[in-house]
Design a protein around this motif. Sequence first.
Motif, short mmCIF file in Angstrom:
data_model
loop_
_atom_site.label_atom_id
_atom_site.label_comp_id
_atom_site.label_asym_id
_atom_site.label_seq_id
_atom_site.Cartn_x
_atom_site.Cartn_y
_atom_site.Cartn_z
N PRO A 137 0.64 -1.29 0.12
CA PRO A 137 0.00 -0.13 -0.05
C PRO A 137 0.86 1.33 0.00
O PRO A 137 0.32 2.33 -0.14
CB PRO A 137 -0.82 -0.10 1.22
CG PRO A 137 0.26 -0.74 2.24
CD PRO A 137 0.99 -1.90 1.37
N VAL A 138 2.08 1.05 0.07
CA VAL A 138 2.98 2.29 0.30
C VAL A 138 4.18 1.93 -0.70
O VAL A 138 4.59 0.96 -1.02
CB VAL A 138 3.41 2.74 1.61
CG1 VAL A 138 2.41 3.19 2.56
CG2 VAL A 138 4.04 1.32 2.32
N PRO A 139 4.98 2.89 -1.18
CA PRO A 139 6.19 2.70 -1.82
C PRO A 139 7.23 1.77 -1.13
O PRO A 139 7.44 1.53 0.02
CB PRO A 139 6.82 4.27 -1.93
CG PRO A 139 5.75 5.10 -1.80
CD PRO A 139 4.98 4.49 -0.70
N LEU A 140 8.17 1.14 -2.20
CA LEU A 140 8.95 0.10 -1.44
C LEU A 140 10.48 0.84 -1.96
O LEU A 140 10.52 1.39 -2.81
CB LEU A 140 8.79 -1.18 -2.46
CG LEU A 140 9.85 -2.27 -2.22
CD1 LEU A 140 9.91 -3.04 -0.86
CD2 LEU A 140 9.81 -3.34 -3.23
N ALA A 141 11.16 0.30 -0.85
CA ALA A 141 12.51 0.63 -1.14
C ALA A 141 13.38 -0.55 -0.92
O ALA A 141 13.13 -1.24 -0.04
CB ALA A 141 13.13 2.02 -0.04
N VAL A 142 14.50 -0.82 -1.55
CA VAL A 142 15.33 -1.88 -1.38
C VAL A 142 16.55 -1.65 -1.07
O VAL A 142 17.40 -0.59 -1.70
CB VAL A 142 15.13 -2.91 -2.77
CG1 VAL A 142 13.88 -3.43 -3.04
CG2 VAL A 142 15.55 -2.22 -3.90
N GLU A 143 17.20 -2.86 -0.27
CA GLU A 143 18.55 -2.36 0.22
C GLU A 143 19.65 -3.09 -0.40
O GLU A 143 19.59 -4.22 -0.56
CB GLU A 143 18.55 -2.44 1.84
CG GLU A 143 20.02 -2.33 2.41
CD GLU A 143 19.95 -2.49 3.83
OE1 GLU A 143 21.18 -2.56 4.45
OE2 GLU A 143 18.85 -2.88 4.60
#
Length: 444
Positions: A137-143
Amino acid sequence: MERLGTGIGWRPEIAEAVERMPGIDWVEVVAENVCPGHLPESLRRLRERGVTVVPHGVSLGLGGADRPDAHRLAALAERAEALGSPLVTEHIAFVRAGGELTASPLLEAGHLLPVPRTRDALDVLCENVRIAQDALPVPLAVENIAALFAWPGEELTEGQFLYELADRTGVRLLIDVANLHTNHVNRGEDPAKALADLPVEALAYVHVAGGVERDGVWHDSHAHPVPQPVLDILTDLASRTSPPGVLLERDDNFPEPAELERELASIRRAVRRGRTAADAPGASRDPRPDGGREPAHAAAPHEPVPGATRARLGLAQAALLSALVAGTPVPEGFDRARLKVQARALAAKRADVVAKVAPELPVILGDAYRPAFLAYARQHPMSGGYRRDALDFAGSLLHTAAGLDGRARRELRVWWRDRSGPRPRAHRPAVRLARATRRVLLRH
């Protein structure tokens, strides 16, 4: 991108200290360690004060050959909604391999493992990221993750790999500068080159953490002070862009709150140094690699990944993971010495986490717990998560009775029956707590 400010990883062991720390704008919590319907009171109080809470997943395995598990995605989405988070984060890693895709046993790493920087792996990762983005439901950030070894035949640098991933999917990036330092020591990769290649406009926030070097290998422990080289990489990053948020990670060996506050102050100074350098006369950098040149890879961004591509990646990952946790032959092209280091690190990680999810086991077994578990791990790869691992370990000990005296055997049998049976007796938790407390007091 929302400005997050300065944050710290929220952990139960330092929850009260975090609440009292000045200048904490946000916290990050391991997603799998919170239950949406029963949030810790400390997190509730932080949220009521307006402190942002970001769930950080560790078990999705976006870099694996299989498509992301729908139940894991739903759980991550539920935590984001329960915490009112502006985004969620995960890792560019694989954490399991095998199963139906490869017609081989499903194995769990219990930790984050690097994906090969190849076109096949990038295509699979991009599709998996898109699937996750559609489900959240919200943006994704990947590490970016730390690695002890490199894959043979890699086709892209870390910066190129991250740039193409962000360009093809629109995913945001969580850059861990401690992991860049780890890869510099372990793989000879230049952190400055990686930063120069990054699409800094996609930056969501930054991780900073400590580690330790043993025998020429850097271990990203999250249990040691942040070293100066990591702060220097943070300064370099801050000279290229203004990070929306910077967060200190600490997962073990927690120091006094004053020491954590000093580390946070060092992080703030490192960022200020970078911004000062960026504002100096003549300092001008194009935020895009190669002056904004388009990425070389021109594959259709939404074309489904062929099943053969996933199968090739799945077979490669399964062979590697089997060598690490099941003792099968090392695949051709890998550094055998480094894989031995990684295998020992995975076993040690299993022992540490099982001790946390089942703290009664080290109490029952005493000093024999760790050697007994490591001996068990060499013969029994993990396939069902840490709680299942704890039960299987206890069951194996009871079956062999190796090294158990009568007292330990009785208490271990009671513990195993209470957790493996369909309906544990209600009075058992109180009895276990009383016994464990008495043993600890007697030892001290």
